[in-house]
Design a protein around this motif. Structure first.
Motif, short mmCIF file in Angstrom:
data_model
loop_
_atom_site.label_atom_id
_atom_site.label_comp_id
_atom_site.label_asym_id
_atom_site.label_seq_id
_atom_site.Cartn_x
_atom_site.Cartn_y
_atom_site.Cartn_z
N LEU A 45 6.31 13.94 -4.17
CA LEU A 45 5.07 13.19 -3.99
C LEU A 45 3.98 13.70 -4.92
O LEU A 45 3.21 12.91 -5.47
CB LEU A 45 4.61 13.27 -2.53
N MET A 46 3.90 15.01 -5.08
CA MET A 46 2.86 15.57 -5.94
C MET A 46 3.04 15.18 -7.41
O MET A 46 2.06 15.01 -8.13
CB MET A 46 2.82 17.08 -5.80
N HIS A 47 4.27 15.04 -7.82
CA HIS A 47 4.53 14.73 -9.23
C HIS A 47 4.46 13.24 -9.53
O HIS A 47 4.11 12.86 -10.64
CB HIS A 47 5.91 15.25 -9.66
N PHE A 48 4.82 12.40 -8.59
CA PHE A 48 5.03 11.00 -8.93
C PHE A 48 4.20 9.99 -8.16
O PHE A 48 4.33 8.80 -8.40
CB PHE A 48 6.51 10.65 -8.77
N VAL A 49 3.36 10.43 -7.23
CA VAL A 49 2.60 9.48 -6.44
C VAL A 49 1.11 9.71 -6.64
O VAL A 49 0.55 10.67 -6.11
CB VAL A 49 2.96 9.59 -4.94
N PRO A 50 0.47 8.84 -7.43
CA PRO A 50 -0.96 9.00 -7.65
C PRO A 50 -1.78 8.50 -6.47
O PRO A 50 -1.64 7.35 -6.05
CB PRO A 50 -1.21 8.13 -8.89
N THR A 51 -2.58 9.38 -5.88
CA THR A 51 -3.47 8.99 -4.78
C THR A 51 -4.74 9.81 -4.89
O THR A 51 -4.85 10.72 -5.70
CB THR A 51 -2.83 9.27 -3.40
N ASP A 52 -5.70 9.50 -4.04
CA ASP A 52 -6.92 10.29 -4.01
C ASP A 52 -6.73 11.44 -3.01
O ASP A 52 -5.77 11.47 -2.26
CB ASP A 52 -8.12 9.41 -3.64
N ASP A 54 -8.22 12.35 -0.19
CA ASP A 54 -8.15 12.03 1.23
C ASP A 54 -6.81 11.41 1.59
O ASP A 54 -6.22 11.73 2.62
CB ASP A 54 -9.28 11.08 1.64
N SER A 55 -6.32 10.52 0.74
CA SER A 55 -5.01 9.92 0.98
C SER A 55 -3.92 10.97 0.95
O SER A 55 -3.00 10.94 1.76
CB SER A 55 -4.70 8.83 -0.06
N ASN A 56 -4.00 11.90 -0.01
CA ASN A 56 -3.00 12.96 -0.09
C ASN A 56 -3.01 13.81 1.16
O ASN A 56 -1.95 14.11 1.71
CB ASN A 56 -3.24 13.85 -1.32
N ALA A 57 -4.19 14.21 1.61
CA ALA A 57 -4.26 15.04 2.81
C ALA A 57 -3.64 14.30 3.99
O ALA A 57 -2.84 14.88 4.74
CB ALA A 57 -5.71 15.42 3.09
N SER A 58 -3.98 13.05 4.16
CA SER A 58 -3.41 12.25 5.27
C SER A 58 -1.91 12.09 5.12
O SER A 58 -1.17 12.19 6.10
CB SER A 58 -4.06 10.86 5.31
N MET A 59 -1.47 11.84 3.89
CA MET A 59 -0.04 11.65 3.64
C MET A 59 0.75 12.90 4.02
O MET A 59 1.76 12.81 4.72
CB MET A 59 0.17 11.31 2.16
N PHE A 60 0.29 14.07 3.59
CA PHE A 60 1.02 15.29 3.89
C PHE A 60 0.95 15.63 5.38
O PHE A 60 1.93 16.09 5.95
CB PHE A 60 0.52 16.45 3.03
N GLU A 61 -0.19 15.37 6.01
CA GLU A 61 -0.29 15.61 7.45
C GLU A 61 0.68 14.69 8.22
O GLU A 61 1.33 15.12 9.17
CB GLU A 61 -1.73 15.39 7.92
N PHE A 92 7.57 5.56 2.09
CA PHE A 92 6.58 6.41 2.75
C PHE A 92 5.30 6.47 1.92
O PHE A 92 4.20 6.27 2.44
CB PHE A 92 7.17 7.81 2.96
N ALA A 93 5.43 6.71 0.63
CA ALA A 93 4.28 6.86 -0.27
C ALA A 93 3.49 5.57 -0.42
O ALA A 93 2.27 5.62 -0.63
CB ALA A 93 4.73 7.37 -1.62
N GLN A 94 4.14 4.43 -0.32
CA GLN A 94 3.44 3.15 -0.48
C GLN A 94 2.35 2.96 0.56
O GLN A 94 1.41 2.21 0.33
CB GLN A 94 4.43 1.99 -0.42
N ASN A 95 2.44 3.66 1.66
CA ASN A 95 1.39 3.58 2.68
C ASN A 95 0.11 4.28 2.25
O ASN A 95 -0.92 4.11 2.89
CB ASN A 95 1.89 4.20 3.99
N TYR A 96 0.18 5.08 1.19
CA TYR A 96 -0.95 5.91 0.79
C TYR A 96 -1.42 5.65 -0.63
O TYR A 96 -2.41 6.24 -1.06
CB TYR A 96 -0.59 7.39 0.94
#
Length: 130
Positions: A45-52, A54-61, A92-96
């Motif tokens: 996710l860190m390498h291939f999913v561009p998000t902001d 807040d989205s990253n924090a929510s995604m990992f949580e 999963f990543a598409q949600n964020y």
């Protein structure tokens, strides 16, 4: 890279440090095979999913929530990620995020790494010839 630029980049990738540390502490408590799987997904996710941030924090949580609940319920890794772990992670990543380009090589690595983690949890080696 200056410390200011570096910390801005890190915050953009992982979100607020306090949330990141709390997430990492949760992951550390997971059973080994679940922890390994989460770390593999996290790396992808860190390498291939561009998000902001807040989205990253929510995604990992949410990722930690999913695997904590699965571990508590005794749900196998394979039941979580299905037969195509790359598809699971992309869905999963598409949600964020709007998503991103994921090279075939990265998809294969993700799939292979999760396959190893899933077999660790069951004590079974995957003998599939590819």
């Amino acid at each position: 890279m200056s410390d200011v630029k570096k910390s801005g980049f890190i915050s953009k990738v992982i979100g607020p440090k306090k949330r990141w540390r709390a997430y990492k502490a949760r992951v550390k408590k997971l059973p080994e095979s679940y922890r390994t799987t989460v770390e593999v997904i996290e790396r992808h996710l860190m390498h291939f999913v561009p998000t902001d941030s807040d989205s990253n924090a929510s995604m990992f949580e949410d990722l930690a929530d999913l695997f904590e609940q699965a571990a508590a319920d005794g749900t196998s890794i394979r039941e979580i990620v299905g037969q195509d772990p790359a598809e699971f992670v992309e869905t999963f990543a598409q949600n964020y995020s709007e998503g991103g380009y994921v090279p075939a090589r990265a998809r294969k690595r993700l799939t292979d790494d999760i396959e190893r983690a899933a077999s660790e949890g069951t004590g079974k080696e995957d003998k599939t010839v590819r």
